[in-house]
Design an enzyme around this catalytic site. Structure first.
Site, PDB file in Angstrom:
ATOM      1  N   VAL A 177       0.841  -1.202   0.000  1.00 37.44           N
ATOM      2  CA  VAL A 177       0.000   0.000   0.000  1.00 37.44           C
ATOM      3  C   VAL A 177       0.875   1.250   0.000  1.00 37.44           C
ATOM      4  O   VAL A 177       0.591   2.226  -0.707  1.00 37.44           O
ATOM      5  CB  VAL A 177      -0.956   0.004   1.202  1.00 37.44           C
ATOM      6  CG1 VAL A 177      -1.882   1.219   1.134  1.00 37.44           C
ATOM      7  CG2 VAL A 177      -1.785  -1.271   1.241  1.00 37.44           C
ATOM      8  N   ASP A 178       1.950   1.238   0.778  1.00 43.01           N
ATOM      9  CA  ASP A 178       2.885   2.366   0.760  1.00 43.01           C
ATOM     10  C   ASP A 178       3.469   2.570  -0.636  1.00 43.01           C
ATOM     11  O   ASP A 178       3.568   3.702  -1.125  1.00 43.01           O
ATOM     12  CB  ASP A 178       4.021   2.125   1.755  1.00 43.01           C
ATOM     13  CG  ASP A 178       3.657   2.510   3.178  1.00 43.01           C
ATOM     14  OD1 ASP A 178       2.694   3.272   3.362  1.00 43.01           O
ATOM     15  OD2 ASP A 178       4.335   2.032   4.106  1.00 43.01           O
ATOM     16  N   ILE A 179       3.889   1.481  -1.262  1.00 49.01           N
ATOM     17  CA  ILE A 179       4.492   1.580  -2.588  1.00 49.01           C
ATOM     18  C   ILE A 179       3.482   2.128  -3.596  1.00 49.01           C
ATOM     19  O   ILE A 179       3.782   3.034  -4.383  1.00 49.01           O
ATOM     20  CB  ILE A 179       5.014   0.207  -3.049  1.00 49.01           C
ATOM     21  CG1 ILE A 179       6.119  -0.303  -2.125  1.00 49.01           C
ATOM     22  CG2 ILE A 179       5.503   0.282  -4.495  1.00 49.01           C
ATOM     23  CD1 ILE A 179       7.342   0.578  -2.056  1.00 49.01           C
ATOM     24  N   GLY A 182       2.948   5.759  -3.073  1.00 50.44           N
ATOM     25  CA  GLY A 182       4.046   6.530  -3.646  1.00 50.44           C
ATOM     26  C   GLY A 182       3.910   6.694  -5.147  1.00 50.44           C
ATOM     27  O   GLY A 182       4.195   7.764  -5.701  1.00 50.44           O
TER      28      GLY A 182
END
Length: 396
Positions: A177-179, A182
């Protein structure tokens, strides 16, 4: 010349989602200045082991930090002090983009929120990344990738099916989810810059991890919205395509990713089971989905009769999509991965040759350049002040 040559990005973010966006913009040529706390820096600098270690000193940085912070210059500024706040405002006045992932309202007390910086730089593109966004009942909450994978439905789809050994929800093995956030942040920034170039106006980007997770449920979300039935965990199987999963072989496992009836018929011929391709239970994909519980056990009894290498050689020769399940040592030794240059090394003054994963972006006219290894904390403070401000603002 790089694609984003001359673009100035002030990166106030830390951990992964924001830094991933900053690194991507840096890879494309932007001058990315990473603002960090003096003495501590980005939390991920100490998220080890493993470490990248200097040979002659005790200096070290976590491999985690290395993955998201190349092509940036680090400045050490204390945002809690009036001097530090003034310094960041001065940098923001020169910036094209600000990235930040503080809690909602966290920068307002410092005079570093969007409205405050817009007043001194109306062309500024200001990207806020939070767990739940700037509005809504959850806005004040902190959000983390693992938490969002659960709340956003991904873990309800990932893991072995109910009734199987080891059944239960499972997170993805990287902070996906972070990737993805980003990546969405980078897209949004580039769109906002295009708007600014047309109109002269900057804008605020409100990006939430939960929104990104829900948006990227893709076909699984569409399946639910169309049917009213919540998809269930299927392990490595696909909800809409059969056979599209892992299968055992004589010496391990392989993946079959059969996407149409022609591919299935070719698999059946290679497997010595041509009758499956004409069986009304299996002849079409809708029929195979309906009868997966019958077909998959039959296929598993057949795939264990040959090794993974034997299957892949036979199936690839007939254009049947398949592949091994590689460990990371096998990934980085794979001839295709090697040929595409996905492992790189960058020279670091303290650590020597630092191994990193390369960018997947291939631009014919403005290729990605690897200019700056992941920096030491505050390594470029004086340099950035001279470049951006002419040294007019003293270090906090």
């Amino acid at each position: 010349m790089t694609a984003l040559h001359g673009l100035k990005v002030l990166d106030l973010s830390r951990v992964l989602a924001g830094p991933w966006a900053g690194q991507l913009l840096g890879d494309l040529g932007a001058d990315v200045v990473k603002v960090e706390r003096p003495g501590a820096g980005d939390d991920t600098r100490v998220w080890g082991p493993p470490w990248v270690q200097a040979q002659d000193t005790d200096d070290r940085q976590a491999a985690y930090f290395q993955c998201a912070n190349r092509n940036k210059r680090s400045v050490a500024i204390d945002l809690a002090t009036p001097e530090g706040q003034a310094q960041v405002r001065a940098l923001a006045a020169k910036a094209d983009v600000v990235l930040e992932n503080f809690k909602v309202g966290g920068l307002k007390g410092y005079g570093l929120d969007y409205d405050s910086l817009k007043a001194i730089n109306p062309k500024l593109v200001y990207c806020s990344i939070t767990g739940f966004g700037q509005t809504g009942p959850y806005a004040p909450r902190a959000g983390y990738d693992f938490l969002i994978q659960g709340m956003g439905g991904l873990m309800s789809l990932t893991g072995r099916a109910d009734g199987e050994e080891g059944a239960g929800p499972q997170k993805v093995g990287v902070a996906l989810v972070d990737i993805m956030t980003g990546l969405y942040a980078t897209i949004a920034v580039l769109a906002a810059l295009q708007h600014r170039d047309r109109t002269g106006e900057g804008q605020h980007i409100d990006l939430a991890l939960l929104d990104v997770q829900v948006a990227t449920l893709a076909n699984q979300a569409a399946n639910y919205l169309s049917s009213g039935t919540a998809p269930r965990r299927l392990g490595n199987a696909h909800p809409n395509i059969v056979p599209y999963q892992d299968f055992p072989t004589a010496d391990g496992d392989m993946i079959l990713a059969i996407g149409n009836d022609g591919q299935f018929a070719r698999f059946c011929a290679i497997a010595g089971k041509p009758e499956w391709a004409t069986d009304e239970r299996f002849a079409t994909n809708p029929a195979r989905v309906a009868n997966r519980a019958v077909l998959i056990p039959l296929m598993r009894q057949t795939t264990v009769m040959r090794t993974t290498a034997e299957w892949i050689a036979a199936l690839e020769a007939e254009a049947v999509p398949c592949g091994p399940i590689n460990r990371l040592d096998q990934v980085f030794a794979d001839p295709q991965v090697v040929s595409r240059g996905m492992k790189i090394e960058m020279q670091h003054d303290a650590f020597g040759a630092v191994p990193l994963v390369g960018s997947p972006i291939r631009l014919s006219a403005t290729p990605v350049q690897y200019r700056i290894a992941p920096p030491m904390l505050g390594e470029h403070t004086a340099q950035v002040l001279a470049d951006w401000l002419g040294g007019a603002v003293t270090t906090a």
